[in-house]
Write an enzyme that holds these catalytic residues in place. Structure first.
Site, mmCIF file in Angstrom:
data_model
loop_
_atom_site.group_PDB
_atom_site.id
_atom_site.type_symbol
_atom_site.label_atom_id
_atom_site.label_comp_id
_atom_site.label_asym_id
_atom_site.label_seq_id
_atom_site.Cartn_x
_atom_site.Cartn_y
_atom_site.Cartn_z
ATOM 1 N N VAL A 1 -1.420 9.873 8.787
ATOM 2 C CA VAL A 1 -0.901 11.169 9.210
ATOM 3 C C VAL A 1 -1.077 11.424 10.709
ATOM 4 O O VAL A 1 -0.273 12.147 11.321
ATOM 5 C CB VAL A 1 -1.570 12.287 8.381
ATOM 6 C CG1 VAL A 1 -3.022 12.493 8.786
ATOM 7 C CG2 VAL A 1 -0.797 13.582 8.457
ATOM 8 N N LYS B 1 0.798 -1.233 0.000
ATOM 9 C CA LYS B 1 0.000 0.000 0.000
ATOM 10 C C LYS B 1 0.827 1.278 0.000
ATOM 11 O O LYS B 1 0.278 2.356 -0.231
ATOM 12 C CB LYS B 1 -0.918 0.022 1.222
ATOM 13 C CG LYS B 1 -0.184 0.160 2.543
ATOM 14 C CD LYS B 1 -1.155 0.322 3.712
ATOM 15 C CE LYS B 1 -0.411 0.611 5.002
ATOM 16 N NZ LYS B 1 -1.312 0.847 6.136
ATOM 17 N N LYS C 1 -7.122 5.559 -4.265
ATOM 18 C CA LYS C 1 -6.052 5.764 -5.250
ATOM 19 C C LYS C 1 -6.307 5.007 -6.549
ATOM 20 O O LYS C 1 -5.618 5.222 -7.547
ATOM 21 C CB LYS C 1 -4.706 5.381 -4.638
ATOM 22 C CG LYS C 1 -4.276 6.314 -3.516
ATOM 23 C CD LYS C 1 -2.962 5.889 -2.894
ATOM 24 C CE LYS C 1 -2.542 6.888 -1.810
ATOM 25 N NZ LYS C 1 -3.488 6.956 -0.682
ATOM 26 N N GLU D 1 0.797 13.365 -6.171
ATOM 27 C CA GLU D 1 -0.175 13.527 -5.090
ATOM 28 C C GLU D 1 -1.260 14.522 -5.497
ATOM 29 O O GLU D 1 -0.985 15.552 -6.112
ATOM 30 C CB GLU D 1 0.525 14.017 -3.824
ATOM 31 C CG GLU D 1 -0.363 13.996 -2.605
ATOM 32 C CD GLU D 1 0.389 14.365 -1.335
ATOM 33 O OE1 GLU D 1 -0.014 13.909 -0.264
ATOM 34 O OE2 GLU D 1 1.397 15.099 -1.432
ATOM 35 N N THR E 1 1.462 19.267 3.584
ATOM 36 C CA THR E 1 1.850 19.503 2.195
ATOM 37 C C THR E 1 1.320 20.826 1.668
ATOM 38 O O THR E 1 2.056 21.613 1.093
ATOM 39 C CB THR E 1 1.343 18.350 1.311
ATOM 40 O OG1 THR E 1 -0.055 18.176 1.552
ATOM 41 C CG2 THR E 1 2.061 17.064 1.640
#
Length: 360
Positions: free
Chosen positions: A179, A89, A131, A269, A196
């Site tokens: 996170v 993953k 994703k 991303e 980010t």
């Protein structure tokens, strides 16, 4: 769901992973299955998981890899339901070793399909990822191929073969590598907390709730569809600020002393998270807790996808991505984190890294 699983034999692949472990825990607590089997290729974690469930007479574990089709066939004998969670993953590792991702995330899914078909398993649920939608990396592409393999297996099935379906959900907060544990360690060390981009949004869900919906989907599946879990949305900036506010005092620090540092997005991303794209909504239905994406080539069988309970609408008009949804307010986010015990100290004795790995 007790009735659906009653007296059935259930197999969980990737039993040592975040999702697989919680699946196993919830299914064991249901105490309805005749047998629960967990497999993984992680020897040490499998040993400790077996100790945890040593008092359960209907639980067993096996050291196995989804790359080994013949081993899967032996394990699946007399199994009724398979939850396939085993996967690579981590995006960066898959980028650097793409064929490893292919062998596990694509060929591994095909091995599961072949073994389930040979053993006449009743139902196979594949756990996918956000994703897989418009993928921009190897990991997402491999997950999309896993979904397509499941749909094709359903289409090619004859007589009373397995029901093959997929479930797709976004970030599972609190899972390994997510996170929240990283932010917690950064706050413990006095910062900075690294994010980010302040405009980035994400779908979120607790491990407990994500797994509950995976389990429920087994009883709903018709075959070939993808269940898209409805999830709340957050801004990553809000998550960082809320965690600083709530956790800094626990570590003897003042929230105002912990800074936020912007480090930029990783290659590939996305600023927002996608769970269902524009092409898929043309064949999607909305249920109370899911969207359901029917296969693109259903033919005369399309009407079976209108037989789910709790249909909200048989028409979906907007792609389901986090940029389209209203994010939780800060108060709602705090309530969500506390309700799901996501602010509590990690039980991982080895701790969790405070650094976010960015390749150069």
């Amino acid at each position: 769901m007790d009735d659906f699983f009653r007296d059935k034999r259930i197999l969980v692949t990737g039993a040592c992973g975040t999702i697989g472990r919680e699946l196993f825990r919830q299914l064991a607590e249901e105490n309805a299955a005749a047998e629960l089997v967990g497999i993984d290729n992680n020897e040490s974690d499998l040993f400790f998981l077996e100790q945890r469930f040593s008092d359960r007479s209907n639980v067993r574990f096996a050291l196995a890899d989804v790359r080994d089709e013949r081993k899967l066939c032996r394990i699946m004998k007399d199994v009724d339901v398979v939850f396939h969670t085993a996967a690579f993953k981590h995006v960066i590792l898959c980028e650097r070793s793409p064929f490893e991702a292919v062998q596990t995330n694509i060929l591994g899914v095909q091995n599961i399909i072949a073994a389930a078909s040979e053993c006449r398993v009743g139902c196979v649920i594949f756990t996918s990822s956000d994703k897989a939608v418009n993928p921009t990396n190897v990991m997402g592409t491999s997950k999309l191929m896993g979904e397509r393999l499941m749909t094709a297996a359903s289409s090619n099935q004859r007589e009373n073969g397995p029901v093959f379906a997929s479930t797709r959900f976004g970030n599972v907060l609190g899972s390994r590598g997510s996170v929240i544990p990283i932010f917690r360690e950064q706050i413990r060390q006095g910062g900075p907390v690294t994010i980010t981009d302040k405009e980035m949004t994400r779908f979120i869900m607790s491990i407990r709730e994500a797994v509950r919906l995976v389990i429920d989907s087994a009883g709903l599946a018709k075959g070939g569809e993808v269940f898209v879990t409805k999830m709340p949305v957050i801004r990553i900036q809000d998550l960082a600020e809320v965690m600083i506010q709530e956790l800094a005092p626990e570590y003897g620090r003042r929230p105002e002393d912990i800074k936020i540092e912007y480090i930029g997005t990783k290659p590939g991303e996305k600023m927002y998270e996608e769970l269902m794209n524009l092409e898929e909504i043309r064949r999607a239905l909305e249920l109370e807790r899911y969207f359901v994406v029917a296969p693109a080539f259903t033919g005369l069988n399309y009407n079976i996808y209108k037989e789910y309970p709790d249909i909200v609408s048989d028409e979906v008009t907007n792609p389901y991505h986090s940029g389209n949804e209203e994010p939780l307010s800060r108060d709602q986010l705090i309530e969500f984190l506390k309700e799901n015990e996501l602010l509590e100290e990690s039980m991982d004795k080895e701790g969790h890294p405070s650094e976010r790995y960015w390749p150069i």
